[in-house]
Motif scaffolding. Structure first.
Motif, PDB file in Angstrom:
ATOM      1  N   ALA A   1       0.893  -1.221  -0.003  1.00  0.00           N
ATOM      2  CA  ALA A   1       0.253   0.015   0.272  1.00  0.00           C
ATOM      3  C   ALA A   1       1.010   1.211   0.155  1.00  0.00           C
ATOM      4  O   ALA A   1       0.248   2.042  -0.614  1.00  0.00           O
ATOM      5  N   PHE A   2       2.105   1.236   0.939  1.00  0.00           N
ATOM      6  CA  PHE A   2       2.804   2.116   0.839  1.00  0.00           C
ATOM      7  C   PHE A   2       3.486   2.444  -0.525  1.00  0.00           C
ATOM      8  O   PHE A   2       3.481   3.730  -0.886  1.00  0.00           O
ATOM      9  N   GLU A   3       3.879   1.710  -1.420  1.00  0.00           N
ATOM     10  CA  GLU A   3       4.470   1.602  -2.489  1.00  0.00           C
ATOM     11  C   GLU A   3       3.233   2.461  -3.366  1.00  0.00           C
ATOM     12  O   GLU A   3       3.806   3.277  -4.346  1.00  0.00           O
ATOM     13  N   ARG A   4       2.093   2.041  -3.455  1.00  0.00           N
ATOM     14  CA  ARG A   4       0.941   2.873  -4.362  1.00  0.00           C
ATOM     15  C   ARG A   4       1.099   4.328  -3.892  1.00  0.00           C
ATOM     16  O   ARG A   4       1.117   5.058  -4.948  1.00  0.00           O
ATOM     17  N   LEU A   5       1.226   4.813  -2.758  1.00  0.00           N
ATOM     18  CA  LEU A   5       1.226   6.023  -2.362  1.00  0.00           C
ATOM     19  C   LEU A   5       2.423   6.838  -2.744  1.00  0.00           C
ATOM     20  O   LEU A   5       2.627   7.847  -3.546  1.00  0.00           O
ATOM     21  N   SER A   6       3.556   6.276  -2.506  1.00  0.00           N
ATOM     22  CA  SER A   6       4.876   6.597  -2.801  1.00  0.00           C
ATOM     23  C   SER A   6       4.882   6.938  -4.346  1.00  0.00           C
ATOM     24  O   SER A   6       5.249   7.893  -4.945  1.00  0.00           O
ATOM     25  N   LYS A   7       4.543   6.026  -5.363  1.00  0.00           N
ATOM     26  CA  LYS A   7       4.515   6.063  -6.971  1.00  0.00           C
ATOM     27  C   LYS A   7       3.614   7.066  -7.200  1.00  0.00           C
ATOM     28  O   LYS A   7       3.951   8.157  -8.128  1.00  0.00           O
ATOM     29  N   GLU A   8       2.539   7.293  -6.560  1.00  0.00           N
ATOM     30  CA  GLU A   8       1.578   8.256  -6.733  1.00  0.00           C
ATOM     31  C   GLU A   8       2.146   9.817  -6.631  1.00  0.00           C
ATOM     32  O   GLU A   8       1.919  10.602  -7.821  1.00  0.00           O
ATOM     33  N   MET A   9       2.585  10.031  -5.409  1.00  0.00           N
ATOM     34  CA  MET A   9       3.094  11.311  -4.968  1.00  0.00           C
ATOM     35  C   MET A   9       4.480  11.667  -5.846  1.00  0.00           C
ATOM     36  O   MET A   9       4.574  12.719  -6.404  1.00  0.00           O
ATOM     37  N   ASP A  10       5.151  10.530  -6.314  1.00  0.00           N
ATOM     38  CA  ASP A  10       6.280  10.902  -7.222  1.00  0.00           C
ATOM     39  C   ASP A  10       5.861  11.268  -8.532  1.00  0.00           C
ATOM     40  O   ASP A  10       6.642  12.106  -9.047  1.00  0.00           O
TER      41      ASP A  10
END
Length: 664
Positions: free
Chosen positions: A475-484
Motif C-alpha cells: 500500500a505504501f508503494e502505491r502512495l509513494s509512486k502516486e506522489m512521485d
DNA sequence: CGGGACAACGTTTTT
DNA sequence: CGTTGTCCCG
C-alpha cells in the motif's frame, strides 16, 4: 387671451459644473457625505445598523479612484472576502472597472499574501502551510502524546480546550497562565505543562513551516514592527486604508493598522460598538473607542439614520440594546414610520416551531415575497436541524450558512492533505493524515516514515529512502509512486486533483459507508479547483475562505433559483432581508447557558440579539418552543429569551399557535 | 503495534 | 449525535 407659462426651474445656465461624475451630495446624507469626502487623516465612522455603512464605503472607494488615486494604493479590509468583493463590485458599477482593482480582503488573507512576499524576512524560506483549527488541534494532540501528558487517569485538558487557551492568549494579548487562571482555573495545576506544551507547539510550527490563523496576524505584526523598511514600503503602497467592522477587530489588528498607516495616517475605520459579537475571538468593542487615542486628531462621524427597518422593528431593536449595561453612543431613528409590529410566537415544541416557520414562509411566498428575501436566524448551528427536516419535506429550497463546514469533513481534508504535501513536503500534519490512510500504518509508523522523509531534505523524493516493512509495503508503494509522479509534473491543478482522486477513491470506499455521497463532494471540489492555477493559492483560499455550503446546497445554487437562507447570526452580519425569523429565542439557547458565567458574555449575547433583530426590513418574527428536549432532564419547560421578555404587547404581538381542528 | 469495538463525554459563534 | 478516549484482540 393666451396664457404664457413661465417655467419655474429651467435654466439656460448649467448648474455649477462638478469635477465628479457621481452625484455624491445627492446620493448621501450629510454625515455619509462627510465620511466619503474626507479623504485624508484618520476618521472613525460609528455606523448604526442599516445606516448605510456599505454605501458609505462603496462611495468612498469610488471617490478616491475618481480623484485619481491608483486603485492599488487603496486597501479595503473587511470581515469576509465576499463583503470586500461586493463593495468593490458596487463601486465599479458607480464609477468604472478600476474600482475592482482595489486591494481588498480579510485581515487574514491580506496577512497571508504579504507574508508570502516577505517570508524570508521571518525565516520561512520556502513559504508555509496554513493550519486550520482542526490541523492545529492535531498538532497539539501529537505533541501532547509525545510529551506523555495524556496518561490515563489524569485529567489533562482536551486538545480542543488547549487550542482555545493558546488562541485566546494570543488574541487578547495575555499570558497563557492568565487565561488559564481566568477561564480555566480547574486546570491551574497543569499550568506548567500547558506552558511547556505551548512552547513546543510554537517550535514545531516553526520547524515545519506551519502557521495557524493567529500566526498570520502575529507574524504580520512582527514583520512590520521589526523591519522599518518593510513597514515603510507597505505604508507607501497602501496610502488609503479602510477597515470595515472595526468593532470586531482585536489589539493585534489595531497594531497592524497603526503600522500600515505610519507614513500617512489616512485610515478610515467603520464600525458599531453595539454590534460587537466576536469577543470570543479576542475582539473588544472598546477597541473602537480607543481608535482616536491610537490616531490623534481623528475625525468622528456618526451615522444614526436607519434606512433599513420600519419603525416598529427599530423600536424592538432599540428596546433590546437599551437593556445593555454599557451605554452606547447613538440612538437609531428611521423615517419609515409605517410597518407591521414584530411578533413573538410561542410554539408548543420544536416541531411546532418548525411547522409555523415553514407554513408562514409559504404564505409569504404566496404574497409575492421571494424566498431570497427571507432568512431564518439562530444562535447555534444545530438549532435549525428540526426546521431543515421540515423544509426538505415541503420542498422549500434553502442554503445554510455557518455551523458545519463542508471543508471540515474528513474526506475533503484527506484529499487536501495530499495536495498540501505537494506544496510543502515539510507539512508533517498532512503527512500524518496521508500516511494514516495507508493500510496497516498507524501513528507510530507514520512518524517514522515522515521523519525519514524530512531528514532526507530532498522533499518528496525522500519517499524513496523509506524502507517499508512488509506489512504495509504494498500500500505504501502505491502512495509513494502516486506522489512521485505528481511531484514536479506539468499537470494542471485540476488534473492533479483528478489524478489524486483516482488514487484516493479505493480508500474512500473502504473507509466510508456513504462513499457515493462523499465522492460527489470531491467532484465538487474539483470544480472549485478549476478556478485556480497555482496550488498555493488554492490551498490558502481553502484555509482562509472555505466554501461553507455542502454539495447539496451547491447543486441547488446551480438553478440560480430562489432560496431561503438559514444562518447563524454571526454569519448574518452585515446582511438584510425583507422578513427575518429568529428561532429558538429561549433561555438556555439564546442566551446560551454558558453566558451566565460573566456579565461580559451576557452582554455579548444581548448584542447578538440586537444584530439579529436589525437584519429585518419589514417583518420580524421571534419564535420559541415552550417544551424542549434536554439530554439530561428530558422534556423541560422553557422561558422566552430574557432579551425579549416583558416587552409590551403594543411593541411585540404575542401569538400562540392553534391546531386547525381545535379552532373549529 | 495497528485496528476495531465500545463507552463516555459535552455541546457556540469564525478566520 | 458525533467526536474523543479506552480497551482488547490479532
Amino acid at each position: 387671451m393666451k396664457r404664457y407659462v413661465i417655467k419655474s426651474a429651467f435654466g439656460g445656465l448649467q448648474p455649477e459644473e462638478s469635477l465628479f461624475s457621481i452625484p455624491y451630495k445627492e446620493a448621501l446624507n450629510p454625515a455619509q457625505y462627510e465620511a466619503v469626502t474626507t479623504l485624508h487623516g484618520p476618521i472613525l465612522v460609528i455606523a448604526g445598523a442599516g445606516s448605510g455603512k456599505t454605501r458609505t464605503l462603496t462611495y468612498r472607494v469610488a471617490r478616491l479612484v475618481e480623484e485619481g488615486v491608483p486603485p492599488s494604493a487603496i486597501l479595503l479590509l473587511t470581515f469576509t472576502r465576499k463583503a470586500a468583493q461586493e463593495m468593490l463590485r458596487r463601486a465599479a458599477a458607480l464609477l468604472d472597472q478600476r474600482c475592482e482593482k482595489v486591494a481588498g480582503g480579510t485581515f487574514h488573507s491580506f496577512a497571508n499574501l504579504t507574508l508570502r512576499r516577505y517570508a524570508e524576512k521571518l525565516g520561512f524560506q520556502s513559504g508555509f502551510s496554513i493550519l486550520d483549527r482542526a490541523d492545529a488541534e492535531d498538532v497539539i494532540n501529537l505533541l501532547r502524546t509525545r510529551m506523555g501528558l495524556n496518561l490515563k487517569g489524569r485529567r489533562f485538558p482536551r486538545k480542543r480546550t488547549i487550542t482555545t487557551i493558546y488562541s485566546r492568549a494570543v488574541n487578547k494579548v495575555l499570558p497563557v497562565r492568565e487565561v488559564i487562571f481566568e477561564d480555566y482555573p480547574h486546570f491551574l495545576k497543569e499550568a506548567e505543562n500547558l506552558l511547556h506544551l505551548c512552547g513546543e507547539y510554537k517550535a514545531y510550527k516553526r520547524e515545519n513551516l506551519l502557521m495557524d490563523y493567529d500566526d498570520l496576524l502575529i507574524h504580520l505584526r512582527t514583520l512590520l514592527a521589526n523591519n522599518p523598511d518593510v513597514q515603510e514600503t507597505l505604508s507607501q503602497t497602501y496610502r488609503y486604508i479602510m477597515v470595515d467592522e472595526y468593532q470586531d477587530t482585536n489589539k493585534i489588528q489595531a497594531d497592524i493598522i497603526r503600522f500600515l498607516a505610519s507614513t500617512h495616517n489616512n485610515v478610515m475605520v467603520v464600525g458599531d460598538d453595539s454590534q460587537s459579537i466576536y469577543a470570543f475571538r479576542g475582539a473588544n468593542f472598546r477597541n473602537i473607542m480607543d481608535f482616536p487615542a491610537l490616531f490623534p486628531g481623528t475625525n468622528i462621524v456618526k451615522l444614526e439614520e436607519n434606512y433599513r427597518s420600519t419603525q416598529p422593528i427599530l423600536a424592538i431593536a432599540n428596546e433590546i440594546i437599551g437593556r445593555a449595561k454599557e451605554k452606547y453612543t447613538k440612538v437609531l431613528f428611521t423615517q419609515k414610520g409605517y410597518g407591521t409590529v414584530p411578533a413573538l410566537v410561542a410554539a408548543e415544541d420544536e416541531r411546532r416551531q418548525s411547522l409555523f416557520v415553514s407554513q408562514r414562509i409559504l404564505e409569504l411566498r404566496e404574497e409575492g415575497i421571494s424566498l431570497n428575501q427571507i432568512a431564518v436566524l439562530f444562535r447555534s448551528g444545530y438549532h435549525s436541524f428540526d426546521l431543515e427536516i421540515e423544509l426538505n419535506q415541503r420542498n422549500i429550497p434553502f442554503v445554510k450558512v455557518g455551523g458545519f463546514k463542508f471543508m471540515e469533513t474528513a474526506h475533503i481534508k484527506d484529499l487536501l492533505a495530499h495536495l498540501k504535501i505537494l506544496a510543502n513536503p515539510l507539512d508533517t500534519v498532512s503527512w500524518h493524515r496521508v500516511l494514516l490512510l495507508v493500510e496497516n500504518i498507524g501513528p507510530k509508523t507514520a512518524e517514522e516514515i515522515f521523519h525519514c522523509v524530512t531528514r532526507s531534505s530532498i522533499g518528496l523524493k525522500g519517499l524513496a529512502t523509506v524502507k517499508p516493512k512488509p506489512r504495509y509495503a504494498r500500500a505504501f508503494e502505491r502512495l509513494s509512486k502516486e506522489m512521485d509522479s505528481l511531484d514536479g509534473s506539468h499537470l494542471s491543478l485540476v488534473e492533479t486533483g483528478a489524478k489524486l482522486m483516482r488514487y484516493y477513491e479505493p480508500i474512500l470506499e473502504k473507509k466510508y459507508d456513504d462513499y457515493p455521497k462523499r465522492a460527489k463532494d470531491l467532484e465538487h471540489l474539483l470544480t472549485i479547483m478549476e478556478r485556480y492555477r497555482r496550488l498555493e493559492d488554492f490551498l490558502s483560499d481553502m484555509a482562509l475562505e472555505p466554501p461553507n455550503a455542502s454539495v447539496d446546497d451547491m447543486l441547488a445554487t446551480d438553478y440560480e433559483d430562489e432560496q431561503l437562507v438559514l444562518s447563524t447570526i454571526h454569519s448574518a452580519k452585515g446582511l438584510e432581508w425583507h422578513t427575518v425569523f429568529i428561532i429558538s429565542a429561549l433561555e438556555g439557547r439564546f442566551p446560551v447557558t454558558y453566558a451566565a458565567r460573566s456579565d461580559e458574555e451576557m452582554e455579548e449575547e444581548l448584542r447578538l440579539m440586537y444584530v439579529a433583530a436589525t437584519r429585518a426590513k419589514e417583518n420580524l418574527y421571534l419564535t420559541y418552543p415552550i417544551n424542549i428536549y434536554d439530554r439530561g432532564a428530558g422534556m423541560v419547560f422553557s422561558r422566552p429569551s430574557r432579551f425579549i421578555e416583558g416587552i409590551s404587547e403594543e411593541m411585540l404581538d404575542h401569538w400562540s399557535l392553534v391546531n386547525e381542528e381545535e379552532e373549529e
